[in-house]
Write an enzyme that holds these catalytic residues in place. Structure first.
Site, mmCIF file in Angstrom:
data_model
loop_
_atom_site.group_PDB
_atom_site.id
_atom_site.type_symbol
_atom_site.label_atom_id
_atom_site.label_comp_id
_atom_site.label_asym_id
_atom_site.label_seq_id
_atom_site.Cartn_x
_atom_site.Cartn_y
_atom_site.Cartn_z
ATOM 1 N N SER A 51 0.822 -1.214 0.000
ATOM 2 C CA SER A 51 0.000 0.000 0.000
ATOM 3 C C SER A 51 0.858 1.267 0.000
ATOM 4 O O SER A 51 0.362 2.355 -0.285
ATOM 5 C CB SER A 51 -0.919 0.026 1.221
ATOM 6 O OG SER A 51 -1.842 -1.028 1.147
ATOM 7 N N GLY A 248 -2.302 3.618 -3.960
ATOM 8 C CA GLY A 248 -2.871 4.570 -4.910
ATOM 9 C C GLY A 248 -4.288 4.994 -4.580
ATOM 10 O O GLY A 248 -4.796 4.778 -3.480
ATOM 11 N N CYS A 274 -9.134 -1.858 4.006
ATOM 12 C CA CYS A 274 -8.452 -0.658 3.518
ATOM 13 C C CYS A 274 -8.832 -0.329 2.068
ATOM 14 O O CYS A 274 -9.934 0.125 1.844
ATOM 15 C CB CYS A 274 -6.950 -0.744 3.753
ATOM 16 S SG CYS A 274 -6.273 0.897 4.085
ATOM 17 N N MET A 275 -7.982 -0.608 1.063
ATOM 18 C CA MET A 275 -8.455 -0.323 -0.293
ATOM 19 C C MET A 275 -9.671 -1.198 -0.603
ATOM 20 O O MET A 275 -10.597 -0.771 -1.297
ATOM 21 C CB MET A 275 -7.373 -0.543 -1.338
ATOM 22 C CG MET A 275 -7.919 -0.278 -2.745
ATOM 23 S SD MET A 275 -6.687 -0.231 -4.003
ATOM 24 C CE MET A 275 -6.264 1.493 -4.005
ATOM 25 N N ASN A 315 -3.236 2.738 7.609
ATOM 26 C CA ASN A 315 -2.336 3.204 6.566
ATOM 27 C C ASN A 315 -3.182 3.584 5.374
ATOM 28 O O ASN A 315 -3.413 2.770 4.494
ATOM 29 C CB ASN A 315 -1.367 2.079 6.184
ATOM 30 C CG ASN A 315 -0.774 2.311 4.821
ATOM 31 O OD1 ASN A 315 -0.653 3.464 4.380
ATOM 32 N ND2 ASN A 315 -0.420 1.251 4.121
ATOM 33 N N GLY A 317 -4.625 7.085 2.721
ATOM 34 C CA GLY A 317 -4.616 8.505 2.384
ATOM 35 C C GLY A 317 -5.957 8.947 1.822
ATOM 36 O O GLY A 317 -6.173 10.133 1.596
ATOM 37 N N PHE A 318 -6.849 7.964 1.555
ATOM 38 C CA PHE A 318 -8.172 8.270 1.008
ATOM 39 C C PHE A 318 -9.227 7.733 1.983
ATOM 40 O O PHE A 318 -8.918 6.897 2.838
ATOM 41 C CB PHE A 318 -8.341 7.600 -0.369
ATOM 42 C CG PHE A 318 -7.423 8.160 -1.413
ATOM 43 C CD1 PHE A 318 -7.837 9.166 -2.277
ATOM 44 C CD2 PHE A 318 -6.105 7.692 -1.535
ATOM 45 C CE1 PHE A 318 -6.977 9.696 -3.225
ATOM 46 C CE2 PHE A 318 -5.234 8.211 -2.483
ATOM 47 C CZ PHE A 318 -5.675 9.219 -3.334
ATOM 48 N N HIS A 357 -6.549 -1.934 9.540
ATOM 49 C CA HIS A 357 -5.900 -3.217 9.244
ATOM 50 C C HIS A 357 -6.020 -4.194 10.414
ATOM 51 O O HIS A 357 -5.147 -4.219 11.284
ATOM 52 C CB HIS A 357 -4.428 -2.986 8.892
ATOM 53 C CG HIS A 357 -4.249 -2.370 7.539
ATOM 54 N ND1 HIS A 357 -3.988 -3.119 6.407
ATOM 55 C CD2 HIS A 357 -4.335 -1.090 7.123
ATOM 56 C CE1 HIS A 357 -3.911 -2.325 5.353
ATOM 57 N NE2 HIS A 357 -4.117 -1.080 5.766
ATOM 58 N N GLU A 359 -5.432 -7.202 10.474
ATOM 59 C CA GLU A 359 -4.322 -8.177 10.484
ATOM 60 C C GLU A 359 -3.100 -7.603 11.200
ATOM 61 O O GLU A 359 -2.122 -8.328 11.420
ATOM 62 C CB GLU A 359 -3.966 -8.593 9.055
ATOM 63 C CG GLU A 359 -3.058 -7.640 8.270
ATOM 64 C CD GLU A 359 -3.744 -6.352 7.809
ATOM 65 O OE1 GLU A 359 -4.929 -6.171 8.107
ATOM 66 O OE2 GLU A 359 -3.063 -5.530 7.151
HETATM 67 N N1 LIG Z 1 -4.248 3.353 -1.148
HETATM 68 C C1 LIG Z 1 -5.401 3.494 -0.318
HETATM 69 C C2 LIG Z 1 -5.620 2.267 0.534
HETATM 70 C C3 LIG Z 1 -4.471 1.914 1.430
HETATM 71 C C4 LIG Z 1 -4.465 0.444 1.872
HETATM 72 O O1 LIG Z 1 -5.204 -0.357 1.297
HETATM 73 O O2 LIG Z 1 -3.659 0.072 2.746
HETATM 74 C C5 LIG Z 1 -5.285 4.743 0.534
HETATM 75 O O3 LIG Z 1 -4.210 5.273 0.664
HETATM 76 O O4 LIG Z 1 -6.251 5.194 1.096
#
Ligand SMILES: N[C@@H](CCC(=O)O)C(=O)O
Length: 384
Positions: A51, A248, A274-275, A315, A317-318, A357, A359
């Site tokens: 990520s 991303g 997360c994503m 972790n 950013g979105f 997360h 995990e």
């Molecule tokens: N890339 C996405 C998801 C991060 C992830 O899945 O760990 C974000 O920054 O929000």
């Protein structure tokens, strides 16, 4: 083992802020989004978490490298960050599992780092101005010249980076968490009944510890490339579908969203992390937006209706825009620091996800119960 060098290195942010320090890891020039992680442990897991692809990670913990690196703590095949920023670096690691120093490891993988940086000032800067692109260089020591390189780099918003980290071919994962490290009382105390459910995990940049936790709870995990069609996925006759974390901008991962939307029609249990959470939200009609500086650390509080607050590893950013959620979707968790959406579920169908997360790796284990929740949903779906 090479000691950390005293070779000069430069860090320049897109707004022109300049920091001078010394090089560790590889020499060279890298450009990426400069973010910060506040965790006090787990630098190797952070460095190898897919990520973080395309990002230069500032570690706020004041000394990195004390425990070296070892082959077991890799969250993917290699470090994925573009660069690393530290206050100080430990040149002589001391740990019974260590096989290499952090600096040698990053050098081996051609990843530059800079140390001697006032990471508190840098973090305050990012918190005030927002995450922005920046560059580390051992070759270009003129701030104006390095800044002009930074200005040419694309912003993280709108970037689909999944194709760079997803597996090229499907594979099966069966390795559980090592018994020495198992922390779940139900799994550690007994030869817990293994339910044997088949889970297809769509790999947007999956971390190994997610696979281990699914295997520990008795799942047979089939990991598929992110561009696998819904039809192909359903051919495995999965009991549940898992949507992984990844790098991303989630809104740019249009193929993953289309596939997930198709998969939801099968009404099978779906769990996203997360994503994966963002992609589930997008598939259910929601929108995502870029946070000012994101959440990256091991002590992010999440909760809402539950009596207990979970301390979580994060972790991202979105985040999902709560205003854009349809009536059929319920928010299950908020990030209690800034009230952003941290978890959701469908009100009538077995779809749920979290922005954090469970995990861990690194991080607290408060949210491990979510893997059990996924197993329970597969159990219920089987009974219907
Ligand atoms: N890339 C996405 C998801 C991060 C992830 O899945 O760990 C974000 O920054 O929000």
């Amino acid at each position: 083992m090479s000691l950390v060098s005293a070779q000069s290195a430069l860090l320049v942010l897109a707004d022109g802020t300049t920091y001078r320090g010394w090089s560790f890891g590889a020499s060279g020039t890298v450009i990426g989004e400069v973010v910060f992680n506040t965790g006090m442990t787990g630098y190797q897991e952070v460095l190898t978490d897919p990520s973080y692809l395309g990002q230069i990670v500032t570690f706020t913990y004041p000394e990195l490298g004390n425990t070296g690196v070892n082959p077991e703590d890799e969250e993917s095949q290699r470090p994925q960050v573009r660069g690393a920023i530290a206050r100080n670096i430990c040149a002589r690691p001391s740990n019974w599992r260590s096989t290499q120093s952090l600096s040698d490891y990053l050098k081996h993988h051609h990843i530059p780092g800079i140390y001697g940086i006032d990471t508190r000032a840098l973090t305050r800067k990012i918190r005030t101005v927002g995450a922005m692109n920046g560059a580390i260089s051992t070759e270009i020591l003129d701030p104006a010249e390095l800044r002009s390189r930074v200005e040419q780099a694309p912003s993280m918003a709108g970037l689909n980076l999944v194709k760079e980290v997803t597996t090229q071919t499907m594979y099966e994962w069966s390795e559980p968490t090592d018994r020495v490290w198992e922390f779940s009382p139900s799994l550690a105390s007994s030869e817990a009944a293994k339910p044997g459910y088949t889970v297809v995990a769509i790999d947007f940049g999956i971390k190994r510890n997610i696979l281990r936790r699914l295997a520990s709870y008795g799942c047979r995990v089939i990991v598929v490339p992110a561009n696998t069609s819904a039809e192909e996925i359903l051919k495995y006759n999965p009991d549940g579908i898992f949507l992984s974390n990844g790098p991303g901008d989630p809104a740019a991962v249009t193929e993953g969203v289309t596939t997930t939307r198709e998969l939801l029609k099968a009404n099978k249990p779906v769990f996203g992390i997360c994503m994966g959470h963002q992609i589930l939200g997008l598939s259910l009609g929601a929108e995502t937006f870029k946070l000012k500086f994101g959440h990256r650390g091991l002590n992010q509080p999440a909760g809402l209706k539950q009596r207990q607050v979970e301390i979580t590893s994060q972790n991202h950013g979105f985040a999902i825009n709560p205003e854009s959620l349809s009536d059929g979707v319920e928010i299950t968790h908020l990030n209690l620091n800034d009230q952003t959406v941290a978890g959701l579920k469908h009100k009538s169908l077995p779809f749920f996800s979290v922005q954090y997360h469970p995990e861990a790796s690194p991080g607290p284990h408060d949210a491990d119960y979510l893997f059990e929740q996924f197993i329970q949903q597969m159990e219920q779906a089987k009974r219907l």
